[in-house]
Design a protein around this motif. Structure first.
Motif, PDB file in Angstrom:
ATOM      1  N   ARG A  41     -16.078  -6.984 -31.565  1.00 29.69           N
ATOM      2  CA  ARG A  41     -16.586  -7.167 -30.125  1.00 29.69           C
ATOM      3  C   ARG A  41     -15.749  -7.785 -29.128  1.00 29.69           C
ATOM      4  O   ARG A  41     -16.503  -8.445 -28.047  1.00 29.69           O
ATOM      5  N   TYR A  42     -14.619  -8.107 -29.558  1.00 26.76           N
ATOM      6  CA  TYR A  42     -13.497  -8.760 -28.801  1.00 26.76           C
ATOM      7  C   TYR A  42     -13.625  -8.491 -27.162  1.00 26.76           C
ATOM      8  O   TYR A  42     -13.546  -9.301 -26.588  1.00 26.76           O
ATOM      9  N   ASP A  43     -13.125  -7.206 -27.114  1.00 26.21           N
ATOM     10  CA  ASP A  43     -13.144  -6.618 -25.734  1.00 26.21           C
ATOM     11  C   ASP A  43     -14.399  -6.798 -24.963  1.00 26.21           C
ATOM     12  O   ASP A  43     -14.140  -7.292 -23.711  1.00 26.21           O
ATOM     13  N   TRP A  57      -5.743 -10.273 -14.610  1.00 25.04           N
ATOM     14  CA  TRP A  57      -4.877 -11.465 -14.888  1.00 25.04           C
ATOM     15  C   TRP A  57      -3.652 -10.624 -15.614  1.00 25.04           C
ATOM     16  O   TRP A  57      -2.365 -11.168 -15.654  1.00 25.04           O
ATOM     17  N   ARG A  58      -4.001  -9.608 -16.622  1.00 24.56           N
ATOM     18  CA  ARG A  58      -3.049  -9.261 -17.443  1.00 24.56           C
ATOM     19  C   ARG A  58      -2.000  -8.335 -16.694  1.00 24.56           C
ATOM     20  O   ARG A  58      -0.918  -8.221 -16.751  1.00 24.56           O
ATOM     21  N   ARG A  59      -2.550  -7.459 -15.600  1.00 25.33           N
ATOM     22  CA  ARG A  59      -1.964  -6.790 -14.702  1.00 25.33           C
ATOM     23  C   ARG A  59      -0.980  -7.736 -14.023  1.00 25.33           C
ATOM     24  O   ARG A  59       0.415  -7.334 -13.806  1.00 25.33           O
ATOM     25  N   ILE A  76       3.343 -10.563 -27.745  1.00 27.46           N
ATOM     26  CA  ILE A  76       3.037 -11.497 -28.977  1.00 27.46           C
ATOM     27  C   ILE A  76       1.457 -12.078 -28.795  1.00 27.46           C
ATOM     28  O   ILE A  76       0.891 -12.228 -27.852  1.00 27.46           O
ATOM     29  N   ALA A  77       0.835 -11.949 -30.130  1.00 28.70           N
ATOM     30  CA  ALA A  77      -0.691 -12.006 -30.475  1.00 28.70           C
ATOM     31  C   ALA A  77      -1.263 -11.190 -29.362  1.00 28.70           C
ATOM     32  O   ALA A  77      -2.004 -11.385 -28.518  1.00 28.70           O
ATOM     33  N   CYS A  78      -1.085  -9.754 -29.739  1.00 25.99           N
ATOM     34  CA  CYS A  78      -1.409  -8.706 -28.868  1.00 25.99           C
ATOM     35  C   CYS A  78      -2.749  -8.420 -28.827  1.00 25.99           C
ATOM     36  O   CYS A  78      -3.282  -7.695 -28.236  1.00 25.99           O
ATOM     37  N   ILE A  97       2.568  -7.538 -31.872  1.00 30.64           N
ATOM     38  CA  ILE A  97       2.772  -8.345 -32.812  1.00 30.64           C
ATOM     39  C   ILE A  97       1.248  -9.319 -32.911  1.00 30.64           C
ATOM     40  O   ILE A  97       1.078  -9.987 -31.803  1.00 30.64           O
ATOM     41  N   ASP A  98       0.602  -9.341 -33.984  1.00 29.12           N
ATOM     42  CA  ASP A  98      -0.481 -10.131 -33.998  1.00 29.12           C
ATOM     43  C   ASP A  98      -0.905 -10.626 -35.517  1.00 29.12           C
ATOM     44  O   ASP A  98      -0.370  -9.983 -36.496  1.00 29.12           O
ATOM     45  N   LEU A  99      -1.344 -11.853 -35.748  1.00 34.90           N
ATOM     46  CA  LEU A  99      -1.618 -12.421 -37.031  1.00 34.90           C
ATOM     47  C   LEU A  99      -2.481 -11.716 -37.610  1.00 34.90           C
ATOM     48  O   LEU A  99      -2.756 -11.603 -38.768  1.00 34.90           O
ATOM     49  N   SER A 100      -3.786 -11.375 -36.946  1.00 34.54           N
ATOM     50  CA  SER A 100      -4.929 -10.829 -37.330  1.00 34.54           C
ATOM     51  C   SER A 100      -5.057  -9.403 -37.669  1.00 34.54           C
ATOM     52  O   SER A 100      -4.833  -8.673 -36.625  1.00 34.54           O
ATOM     53  N   TYR A 101      -5.236  -9.070 -38.863  1.00 32.83           N
ATOM     54  CA  TYR A 101      -5.189  -7.369 -38.937  1.00 32.83           C
ATOM     55  C   TYR A 101      -6.368  -7.014 -38.500  1.00 32.83           C
ATOM     56  O   TYR A 101      -6.372  -5.632 -37.966  1.00 32.83           O
ATOM     57  N   GLY A 116       2.226 -10.106 -37.950  1.00 31.80           N
ATOM     58  CA  GLY A 116       3.314 -11.239 -38.131  1.00 31.80           C
ATOM     59  C   GLY A 116       2.523 -12.370 -37.328  1.00 31.80           C
ATOM     60  O   GLY A 116       1.749 -12.568 -36.563  1.00 31.80           O
ATOM     61  N   ASP A 117       3.483 -13.560 -37.454  1.00 31.24           N
ATOM     62  CA  ASP A 117       3.259 -14.815 -36.817  1.00 31.24           C
ATOM     63  C   ASP A 117       4.186 -15.127 -35.802  1.00 31.24           C
ATOM     64  O   ASP A 117       5.399 -14.700 -35.647  1.00 31.24           O
ATOM     65  N   ALA A 118       3.574 -15.456 -34.598  1.00 28.49           N
ATOM     66  CA  ALA A 118       4.592 -15.760 -33.685  1.00 28.49           C
ATOM     67  C   ALA A 118       5.611 -16.962 -33.647  1.00 28.49           C
ATOM     68  O   ALA A 118       6.511 -17.064 -32.638  1.00 28.49           O
ATOM     69  N   LEU A 119       5.377 -17.736 -34.769  1.00 31.76           N
ATOM     70  CA  LEU A 119       6.185 -18.733 -35.029  1.00 31.76           C
ATOM     71  C   LEU A 119       7.165 -18.230 -35.991  1.00 31.76           C
ATOM     72  O   LEU A 119       8.308 -18.947 -36.058  1.00 31.76           O
ATOM     73  N   CYS A 133       2.694 -12.888 -23.671  1.00 32.08           N
ATOM     74  CA  CYS A 133       1.705 -13.373 -24.733  1.00 32.08           C
ATOM     75  C   CYS A 133       0.452 -13.628 -23.571  1.00 32.08           C
ATOM     76  O   CYS A 133       0.467 -14.433 -22.723  1.00 32.08           O
ATOM     77  N   GLY A 134      -0.684 -13.126 -24.205  1.00 32.79           N
ATOM     78  CA  GLY A 134      -2.089 -13.279 -23.346  1.00 32.79           C
ATOM     79  C   GLY A 134      -2.945 -14.161 -24.249  1.00 32.79           C
ATOM     80  O   GLY A 134      -3.376 -13.876 -25.156  1.00 32.79           O
ATOM     81  N   PHE A 135      -3.381 -15.357 -23.651  1.00 32.06           N
ATOM     82  CA  PHE A 135      -4.536 -16.232 -24.052  1.00 32.06           C
ATOM     83  C   PHE A 135      -4.255 -16.685 -25.334  1.00 32.06           C
ATOM     84  O   PHE A 135      -5.290 -16.455 -26.277  1.00 32.06           O
ATOM     85  N   ALA A 136      -3.119 -16.768 -25.786  1.00 29.50           N
ATOM     86  CA  ALA A 136      -3.239 -17.206 -27.298  1.00 29.50           C
ATOM     87  C   ALA A 136      -2.136 -18.562 -27.815  1.00 29.50           C
ATOM     88  O   ALA A 136      -2.125 -18.820 -28.712  1.00 29.50           O
TER      89      ALA A 136
HETATM   90  C1  LIG Z   1      -7.524 -14.867 -27.499  1.00 25.15           C
HETATM   91  S1  LIG Z   1      -6.864 -13.567 -28.163  1.00 25.15           S
HETATM   92  C2  LIG Z   1      -5.778 -12.643 -27.119  1.00 25.15           C
HETATM   93  C3  LIG Z   1      -5.418 -11.305 -27.398  1.00 25.15           C
HETATM   94  C4  LIG Z   1      -4.706 -10.541 -26.234  1.00 25.15           C
HETATM   95  N1  LIG Z   1      -3.593 -10.919 -26.086  1.00 25.15           N
HETATM   96  C5  LIG Z   1      -5.556 -10.398 -25.246  1.00 25.15           C
HETATM   97  O1  LIG Z   1      -4.907 -10.627 -24.181  1.00 25.15           O
HETATM   98  O2  LIG Z   1      -6.507 -10.324 -25.228  1.00 25.15           O
HETATM   99  C6  LIG Z   1      -5.528 -14.206 -29.286  1.00 25.15           C
HETATM  100  C7  LIG Z   1      -4.795 -13.676 -30.368  1.00 25.15           C
HETATM  101  O3  LIG Z   1      -3.725 -14.457 -30.762  1.00 25.15           O
HETATM  102  C8  LIG Z   1      -3.733 -14.185 -32.315  1.00 25.15           C
HETATM  103  N2  LIG Z   1      -2.838 -15.256 -32.867  1.00 25.15           N
HETATM  104  C9  LIG Z   1      -3.378 -16.451 -32.935  1.00 25.15           C
HETATM  105  N3  LIG Z   1      -2.338 -17.099 -33.733  1.00 25.15           N
HETATM  106  C10 LIG Z   1      -1.300 -16.307 -33.679  1.00 25.15           C
HETATM  107  C11 LIG Z   1      -0.093 -16.438 -34.414  1.00 25.15           C
HETATM  108  N4  LIG Z   1       0.396 -17.535 -35.020  1.00 25.15           N
HETATM  109  N5  LIG Z   1       0.772 -15.457 -34.299  1.00 25.15           N
HETATM  110  C12 LIG Z   1       0.250 -14.087 -33.840  1.00 25.15           C
HETATM  111  N6  LIG Z   1      -0.847 -14.043 -33.407  1.00 25.15           N
HETATM  112  C13 LIG Z   1      -1.697 -14.972 -33.260  1.00 25.15           C
HETATM  113  C14 LIG Z   1      -4.968 -13.716 -32.732  1.00 25.15           C
HETATM  114  O4  LIG Z   1      -5.152 -13.096 -33.964  1.00 25.15           O
HETATM  115  C15 LIG Z   1      -5.759 -13.106 -31.439  1.00 25.15           C
HETATM  116  O5  LIG Z   1      -5.577 -11.761 -31.551  1.00 25.15           O
END
Ligand SMILES: C[S@@+](CC[C@H](N)C(=O)[O-])C[C@H]1O[C@@H](n2cnc3c(N)ncnc32)[C@H](O)[C@@H]1O
Length: 244
Positions: A41-43, A57-59, A76-78, A97-101, A116-119, A133-136
């Motif tokens: 339900r994130y979106d 904001w994303r545009r 990153i963190a898509c 790329i995102d950490l959460s499956y 994968g991890d952004a770091l 990178c959006g909101f991450a």
């Molecule tokens: C608030 S959401 C933003 C998602 C998307 N970028 C957007 O604009 O809606 C934050 C995202 O960051 C991801 N995230 C958090 N830590 C991360 C990491 N270390 N590496 C990659 N993704 C990560 C989360 O899994 C989540 O999908």
């Protein structure tokens, strides 16, 4: 990187709802598990709690890259792929790329997606022209290693665009925004998704370092022409830079 109630050690697996926010590996594990939970339900919650402003904001973020069609861009963190879709609309070639499956499984995009991890990005050195990178940013364990990774994977002259929440500089707006973000958003989240997660999200803003420190860290990582633009009276911020 933190300036508020962030715990000193990340050795225990704390729930991100605790008053003392987790750090280190505990933060990484908590953030991953939280986004796995709220993915379906994130979106919906995002659109409602921002009155769809997040779409604009994303545009702006994609436009701010100023890259030509065909450019390869790592998002990153898509998450569920919103920025990837905007990049596709602009005829760029995103890789998400995102950490959460869970978030990746809920994504609606044609872009290739990697867990994968952004770091520690699963991307070759100097292989992409753009990075978004959006909101991450506030969800990462640390920002300096992320900026260094971003610099590593980008070609010289490439563009980075980072969009993140912010607090308006006007004190009256900041007060109103504080109430909305701190009290109303958690209620919306509780109603439609997960109470704990949407209590954590406003608190997680305290992980962000002071603005000048953040911009300096970006410069130190190898970026030039670093600029910060406030969006919608300052409830969001867009940071852009060029890989030097
Ligand atoms: C608030 S959401 C933003 C998602 C998307 N970028 C957007 O604009 O809606 C934050 C995202 O960051 C991801 N995230 C958090 N830590 C991360 C990491 N270390 N590496 C990659 N993704 C990560 C989360 O899994 C989540 O999908």
């Amino acid at each position: 990187m933190s300036r508020a109630a962030v715990s000193a050690a990340g050795d225990s697996k704390r729930a991100p709802t605790d008053d003392v926010l987790p750090t280190g590996e505990a933060k990484r594990a908590a953030v991953k598990s939280m986004f796995d939970t709220i993915a379906p339900r994130y979106d919906l919650v995002n659109r409602l709690m921002t009155f769809r402003m997040d779409v604009g904001w994303r545009r702006r973020t994609v436009d701010a890259l100023g890259l030509t069609p065909g450019s390869l861009v790592a998002d990153i963190a898509c998450g569920t792929g919103d920025l990837c879709r905007d990049l596709e609309r602009a005829q760029m070639r995103p890789i998400g790329i995102d950490l959460s499956y869970g978030m990746l499984a809920s994504a609606r995009t044609q872009a290739p997606l990697l867990q994968g991890d952004a770091l520690s990005l699963p991307i070759r050195t100097a292989s992409v022209t753009g990075l978004t990178c959006g909101f991450a940013l506030r969800n990462f364990v640390d920002l300096a290693p992320f900026f260094i990774e971003a610099a590593r994977v980008m070609r010289r002259g490439g563009r980075i665009a980072l969009v993140e929440v912010a607090s308006p500089p006007n004190p009256v707006l900041a007060w109103g925004h504080g109430i909305y973000f701190g009290k109303v958003v958690p209620q919306i989240g509780a109603l439609l998704s997960d109470r704990a997660a949407y209590r954590y999200l406003p608190k997680s803003v305290s992980y962000l370092p002071p603005v000048e420190d953040m911009l300096d860290t970006l410069r130190s990582a190898g970026f030039a022409h670093v600029e910060r633009t406030l969006l919608s009276t300052g409830i969001a911020q867009l940071i852009t830079a060029t890989r030097a």
